[in-house]
Design an enzyme around this catalytic site. Structure first.
Site, PDB file in Angstrom:
ATOM      1  N   LYS A   1      -0.750  37.565  15.013  1.00  0.00           N
ATOM      2  CA  LYS A   1      -1.269  36.723  16.104  1.00  0.00           C
ATOM      3  C   LYS A   1      -0.445  36.941  17.366  1.00  0.00           C
ATOM      4  CE  LYS A   1       2.259  33.462  16.147  1.00  0.00           C
ATOM      5  NZ  LYS A   1       3.287  33.391  17.166  1.00  0.00           N
TER       6      LYS A   1
ATOM      7  N   PRO B   1       5.922  44.031  12.752  1.00  0.00           N
ATOM      8  CA  PRO B   1       7.386  43.930  12.746  1.00  0.00           C
ATOM      9  C   PRO B   1       7.851  42.526  12.333  1.00  0.00           C
ATOM     10  CG  PRO B   1       6.609  44.998  14.749  1.00  0.00           C
ATOM     11  CD  PRO B   1       5.393  44.467  14.053  1.00  0.00           C
ATOM     12  N   VAL B   2       8.901  42.489  11.524  1.00  0.00           N
ATOM     13  CA  VAL B   2       9.415  41.207  11.005  1.00  0.00           C
ATOM     14  C   VAL B   2      10.205  40.477  12.098  1.00  0.00           C
ATOM     15  CG1 VAL B   2      10.970  40.179   9.289  1.00  0.00           C
ATOM     16  CG2 VAL B   2       9.455  42.049   8.635  1.00  0.00           C
TER      17      VAL B   2
ATOM     18  N   GLY C   1       7.705  37.361  16.420  1.00  0.00           N
ATOM     19  CA  GLY C   1       6.919  36.384  17.176  1.00  0.00           C
ATOM     20  C   GLY C   1       5.429  36.596  16.972  1.00  0.00           C
TER      21      GLY C   1
ATOM     22  N   ALA D   1       4.185  36.320  13.793  1.00  0.00           N
ATOM     23  CA  ALA D   1       3.929  35.526  12.582  1.00  0.00           C
ATOM     24  C   ALA D   1       3.464  36.335  11.370  1.00  0.00           C
ATOM     25  CB  ALA D   1       2.923  34.416  12.886  1.00  0.00           C
TER      26      ALA D   1
ATOM     27  N   GLY E   1       4.953  36.935   8.539  1.00  0.00           N
ATOM     28  CA  GLY E   1       5.214  36.245   7.271  1.00  0.00           C
ATOM     29  C   GLY E   1       4.192  35.131   7.025  1.00  0.00           C
ATOM     30  N   SER E   2       3.915  34.356   8.062  1.00  0.00           N
ATOM     31  CA  SER E   2       2.929  33.269   7.937  1.00  0.00           C
ATOM     32  C   SER E   2       1.561  33.844   7.606  1.00  0.00           C
ATOM     33  CB  SER E   2       2.825  32.485   9.258  1.00  0.00           C
ATOM     34  OG  SER E   2       4.071  31.959   9.601  1.00  0.00           O
ATOM     35  N   SER E   3       1.226  34.940   8.268  1.00  0.00           N
ATOM     36  CA  SER E   3      -0.069  35.575   8.016  1.00  0.00           C
ATOM     37  C   SER E   3      -0.150  36.085   6.576  1.00  0.00           C
ATOM     38  CB  SER E   3      -0.266  36.726   9.007  1.00  0.00           C
ATOM     39  OG  SER E   3      -1.380  37.480   8.642  1.00  0.00           O
TER      40      SER E   3
ATOM     41  N   ASP F   1       2.665  27.971  11.390  1.00  0.00           N
ATOM     42  CA  ASP F   1       1.752  29.021  11.867  1.00  0.00           C
ATOM     43  C   ASP F   1       0.713  29.431  10.821  1.00  0.00           C
ATOM     44  OD1 ASP F   1       2.671  29.319  14.430  1.00  0.00           O
ATOM     45  OD2 ASP F   1       3.998  31.013  13.992  1.00  0.00           O
TER      46      ASP F   1
HETATM   47  P1  ATP Z   1       6.827  33.282  14.021  1.00  0.00           P
HETATM   48  O1  ATP Z   1       6.057  33.827  15.176  1.00  0.00           O
HETATM   49  O2  ATP Z   1       6.017  32.375  13.121  1.00  0.00           O
HETATM   50  O3  ATP Z   1       8.180  32.735  14.358  1.00  0.00           O
HETATM   51  P2  ATP Z   1       7.907  35.807  13.279  1.00  0.00           P
HETATM   52  O4  ATP Z   1       6.932  36.899  13.556  1.00  0.00           O
HETATM   53  O5  ATP Z   1       8.954  35.577  14.308  1.00  0.00           O
HETATM   54  O6  ATP Z   1       7.092  34.492  13.026  1.00  0.00           O
HETATM   55  P3  ATP Z   1       8.151  36.656  10.536  1.00  0.00           P
HETATM   56  O7  ATP Z   1       7.880  38.117  10.662  1.00  0.00           O
HETATM   57  O8  ATP Z   1       7.058  35.831   9.982  1.00  0.00           O
HETATM   58  O9  ATP Z   1       8.632  36.051  11.936  1.00  0.00           O
HETATM   59  O10 ATP Z   1       9.491  36.526   9.659  1.00  0.00           O
HETATM   60  C1  ATP Z   1      10.450  35.557   9.882  1.00  0.00           C
HETATM   61  C2  ATP Z   1      11.398  35.483   8.681  1.00  0.00           C
HETATM   62  O11 ATP Z   1      10.665  35.250   7.479  1.00  0.00           O
HETATM   63  C3  ATP Z   1      12.212  36.729   8.459  1.00  0.00           C
HETATM   64  O12 ATP Z   1      13.556  36.319   8.364  1.00  0.00           O
HETATM   65  C4  ATP Z   1      11.760  37.280   7.119  1.00  0.00           C
HETATM   66  O13 ATP Z   1      12.816  37.810   6.349  1.00  0.00           O
HETATM   67  C5  ATP Z   1      11.142  36.079   6.427  1.00  0.00           C
HETATM   68  N1  ATP Z   1       9.985  36.431   5.579  1.00  0.00           N
HETATM   69  C6  ATP Z   1       9.717  35.907   4.395  1.00  0.00           C
HETATM   70  N2  ATP Z   1       8.598  36.424   3.883  1.00  0.00           N
HETATM   71  C7  ATP Z   1       8.123  37.305   4.765  1.00  0.00           C
HETATM   72  C8  ATP Z   1       6.991  38.167   4.782  1.00  0.00           C
HETATM   73  N3  ATP Z   1       6.108  38.208   3.786  1.00  0.00           N
HETATM   74  N4  ATP Z   1       6.798  38.935   5.888  1.00  0.00           N
HETATM   75  C9  ATP Z   1       7.679  38.871   6.921  1.00  0.00           C
HETATM   76  N5  ATP Z   1       8.774  38.088   6.941  1.00  0.00           N
HETATM   77  C10 ATP Z   1       9.003  37.306   5.874  1.00  0.00           C
END
Ligand code: ATP
Length: 298
Positions: free
Chosen positions: A11, A95-96, A99, A101, A103-105, A137
């Protein structure tokens, strides 16, 4: 059927207004989500004995119960009392900690995918209820909608049906830095109320999600540019100089509708077509510290 493949989309927040801190330590926000074509692939395979296993092509991604995909399977298992288990293989492209989301997805995709694979027939309202327990999210991804408004923690979703057919293109840049969402909100909390009010005043006119929704409906690039807004951008940019560098680079490349997503560090811009995206991609990829994607509304 004992195996299925689901796609887990990222997202962008086209609008993110932080309204204030709540008693439960979360923040009330008003946000406009866009689901985009950048996605992870998740392979789900039934295991007979209730076991949940997670693996991924991305080294370092947690494989235990701290993985959000694992959490989704576990919460669903408990909610419906099934004896079935699952093997979850995540092929990561989002990318983890960017921003977007990812993991949420992933957890929403596992909830919806397992609902079918395990033959549970849980309705959407109940899935949303479980999604909220995993993270703020997550509910957005349960609604099968390209655009939606999020209120409360971002988990009270109103889908925007008028935008169902709207498809916009983006170039997305993710610098290789890791930003912790809670720490950005903590920094936002530290900002004096007066400086928050000043930011709001300076962005007056922008600060209305309705202007953005209407601009998207009319496909009006000038209004879209004016109405993009993210309360957290200044906070993240004040800590990580890379945000400003990306924005300046995009401006030099002729872009105008530019914004940071979520708490960062992803920065995206609106572009007119895939072709323009490919041209920009070639330029931006010269910086080897940036991951660059061309994506569209999905
Ligand atoms: P948001 O925008 O909701 O803050 P983000 O994109 O910043 O999300 P994510 O990629 O969802 O962050 O990951 C945040 C943390 O969640 C990381 O520290 C990661 O190790 C952990 N995590 C746990 N499960 C997952 C997964 N399936 N995919 C990605 N990250 C995960």
């Amino acid at each position: 059927m004992n195996r299925t493949i689901v796609h887990s989309y990222a997202k962008l927040n086209l609008y993110l207004n932080v309204l204030g801190k709540r008693k439960d330590n979360y923040h009330d926000i008003e946000t406009l989500f866009e689901r985009i074509s950048l996605c992870d692939k998740i392979i789900l395979k039934i295991l007979p004995d209730g076991e949940i296993k997670v693996s991924s092509n991305m080294p370092g991604l947690p494989q235990d119960n701290s993985n959000l995909a694992y959490k989704a399977a576990s919460i669903l298992q408990k909610a419906c009392g099934t004896s079935k288990g699952v093997e979850i293989r995540i092929i990561k492209r989002i990318p983890v900690g960017s921003g977007m989301a990812g993991g949420s997805s992933n957890s929403a995709a596992v909830l919806s995918g397992l609902n079918k694979l395990w033959g549970l027939k849980i309705n959407r309202q109940e899935l949303v209820h479980l999604a909220k327990k995993i993270g703020a999210d997550v509910p957005f991804f349960i609604y099968d909608s390209p655009f939606a408004l999020g209120k409360g923690r971002g988990d009270r979703i109103r889908t925007l049906k008028a935008l169902n057919k709207r498809k916009v293109w983006h170039v997305i840049i993710v610098p290789r830095i890791s930003v912790s969402t809670p720490s950005i909100y903590r920094e936002w909390d530290k900002l004096k109320v007066s400086s928050r009010a000043l930011t709001q005043a300076l962005t007056m006119g922008k600060n209305n999600v309705k202007i953005l929704t209407s601009a998207l409906k009319k496909n009006n690039p000038f209004l879209i540019e004016k109405a993009l807004f993210n309360s957290l951008e200044q906070v993240t940019a004040s800590i990580y100089g890379e945000i400003g560098k990306i924005k300046s680079r995009l401006v030099r490349l002729g872009q105008r509708a530019i914004l940071m997503s979520g708490s960062g560090p992803t920065v995206f811009c609106f572009i007119s077509s895939r072709k323009e995206g490919e041209r920009l991609y070639a330029q931006l990829k010269k910086n080897r510290f940036w991951q660059v994607f061309v994506a569209h509304t999905y």
